[in-house]
Motif scaffolding. Structure first.
Motif, PDB file in Angstrom:
ATOM      1  N   ASN A  34       0.801  -1.259   0.126  1.00 59.64           N
ATOM      2  CA  ASN A  34      -0.064   0.042   0.009  1.00 59.64           C
ATOM      3  C   ASN A  34       1.038   1.234   0.072  1.00 59.64           C
ATOM      4  OD1 ASN A  34      -2.500  -1.437   0.011  1.00 59.64           O
ATOM      5  ND2 ASN A  34      -2.476  -1.346   2.105  1.00 59.64           N
ATOM      6  N   PHE A  35       2.055   1.006   0.303  1.00 57.14           N
ATOM      7  CA  PHE A  35       2.937   2.112   0.518  1.00 57.14           C
ATOM      8  C   PHE A  35       3.135   2.970  -1.044  1.00 57.14           C
ATOM      9  CE2 PHE A  35       4.662   1.134   4.784  1.00 57.14           C
ATOM     10  CZ  PHE A  35       3.403   1.450   5.389  1.00 57.14           C
ATOM     11  N   VAL A  86       9.344  13.741   7.560  1.00 55.78           N
ATOM     12  CA  VAL A  86       8.195  13.906   8.449  1.00 55.78           C
ATOM     13  C   VAL A  86       6.816  13.432   7.618  1.00 55.78           C
ATOM     14  CG1 VAL A  86       6.789  15.632   9.426  1.00 55.78           C
ATOM     15  CG2 VAL A  86       9.290  15.582   9.652  1.00 55.78           C
ATOM     16  N   LEU A  87       6.703  13.609   6.482  1.00 57.29           N
ATOM     17  CA  LEU A  87       5.500  12.864   5.583  1.00 57.29           C
ATOM     18  C   LEU A  87       5.443  11.391   5.814  1.00 57.29           C
ATOM     19  CD1 LEU A  87       5.197  15.122   2.313  1.00 57.29           C
ATOM     20  CD2 LEU A  87       3.565  14.927   4.210  1.00 57.29           C
ATOM     21  N   ALA A  88       6.622  10.898   5.657  1.00 59.44           N
ATOM     22  CA  ALA A  88       6.669   9.587   5.575  1.00 59.44           C
ATOM     23  C   ALA A  88       6.442   8.952   6.890  1.00 59.44           C
ATOM     24  CB  ALA A  88       8.123   9.007   4.923  1.00 59.44           C
ATOM     25  N   LEU A  89       7.116   9.438   7.875  1.00 64.75           N
ATOM     26  CA  LEU A  89       6.906   9.032   9.382  1.00 64.75           C
ATOM     27  C   LEU A  89       5.380   9.151   9.684  1.00 64.75           C
ATOM     28  CD1 LEU A  89      10.265   9.994  10.867  1.00 64.75           C
ATOM     29  CD2 LEU A  89       9.488   7.766  10.301  1.00 64.75           C
ATOM     30  N   ASN A  90       4.810  10.321   9.412  1.00 60.53           N
ATOM     31  CA  ASN A  90       3.416  10.515   9.873  1.00 60.53           C
ATOM     32  C   ASN A  90       2.480   9.253   9.009  1.00 60.53           C
ATOM     33  OD1 ASN A  90       1.218  12.091  10.972  1.00 60.53           O
ATOM     34  ND2 ASN A  90       0.754  12.770   8.840  1.00 60.53           N
ATOM     35  N   TYR A  91       2.702   9.225   7.825  1.00 57.26           N
ATOM     36  CA  TYR A  91       2.091   8.257   6.862  1.00 57.26           C
ATOM     37  C   TYR A  91       2.153   7.011   7.743  1.00 57.26           C
ATOM     38  CZ  TYR A  91       0.106   5.746   3.095  1.00 57.26           C
ATOM     39  OH  TYR A  91      -0.788   5.035   2.033  1.00 57.26           O
ATOM     40  N   LEU A  92       3.536   6.396   8.236  1.00 54.77           N
ATOM     41  CA  LEU A  92       3.514   5.122   8.778  1.00 54.77           C
ATOM     42  C   LEU A  92       2.837   5.327  10.251  1.00 54.77           C
ATOM     43  CD1 LEU A  92       7.150   4.555   8.334  1.00 54.77           C
ATOM     44  CD2 LEU A  92       5.578   3.412   7.113  1.00 54.77           C
ATOM     45  N   GLU A  93       2.804   6.234  11.054  1.00 55.28           N
ATOM     46  CA  GLU A  93       2.071   6.403  12.221  1.00 55.28           C
ATOM     47  C   GLU A  93       0.507   5.972  12.045  1.00 55.28           C
ATOM     48  OE1 GLU A  93       1.713   9.279  16.088  1.00 55.28           O
ATOM     49  OE2 GLU A  93       2.394   9.965  14.455  1.00 55.28           O
ATOM     50  N   VAL A  94       0.137   6.319  10.978  1.00 57.63           N
ATOM     51  CA  VAL A  94      -1.399   6.293  10.703  1.00 57.63           C
ATOM     52  C   VAL A  94      -1.647   4.911  10.919  1.00 57.63           C
ATOM     53  CG1 VAL A  94      -3.255   6.265   9.114  1.00 57.63           C
ATOM     54  CG2 VAL A  94      -1.620   8.325   9.252  1.00 57.63           C
ATOM     55  N   PHE A  95      -0.696   3.650  10.409  1.00 53.56           N
ATOM     56  CA  PHE A  95      -0.830   2.678  10.250  1.00 53.56           C
ATOM     57  C   PHE A  95      -0.251   1.915  11.437  1.00 53.56           C
ATOM     58  CE2 PHE A  95      -1.180   3.833   5.725  1.00 53.56           C
ATOM     59  CZ  PHE A  95      -2.346   3.124   5.638  1.00 53.56           C
TER      60      PHE A  95
END
Length: 112
Positions: A34-35, A86-95
């Motif tokens: 999904n990434f 920061v965008l990538a880490l935020n996206y990961l945190e959502v999951f």
């Protein structure tokens, strides 16, 4: 295959044994697949079971931040890299995914 005759990165593999949590492995494969919708993360192109290991075929970004350790960065370049991280880490945190090995070798860099 969509990645045939392209440069890819193949992980060392996830060892399958009696203690392997298959639902965690399945979740990881689904999340990595999904990434691909986010440019800041390398996406999963394919997965193979080879004997007792799962090999993950990932998008190859070409270079990492460590390869540019002697580069003289402009403030704009530093800002763009930090913003993408920061965008990538935020996206990961959502999951509920937390990167436990964040280091220059694991930060892909592409200059366009």
């Amino acid at each position: 295959k969509q990645w045939y005759q392209r440069r890819v990165a193949i992980t060392a593999g996830i060892h399958l044994n009696k203690r392997t949590k298959y639902r965690h492995l399945y979740r990881e494969v689904v999340l990595l697949h999904n990434f691909e919708s986010l440019n800041q993360l390398a996406s999963l192109l394919d997965a193979y079971v080879l004997n007792t290991h799962v090999l993950l075929v990932m998008q190859d970004c070409g270079s990492n931040l460590m390869g540019y350790s002697m580069h003289r960065w402009t403030l704009r370049e530093i800002g763009l890299i930090l913003y993408d991280m920061v965008l990538a880490l935020n996206y990961l945190e959502v999951f509920d995914v937390f990167h436990r090995d964040l280091k220059p070798d694991n930060v892909c860099v592409k200059f366009v």
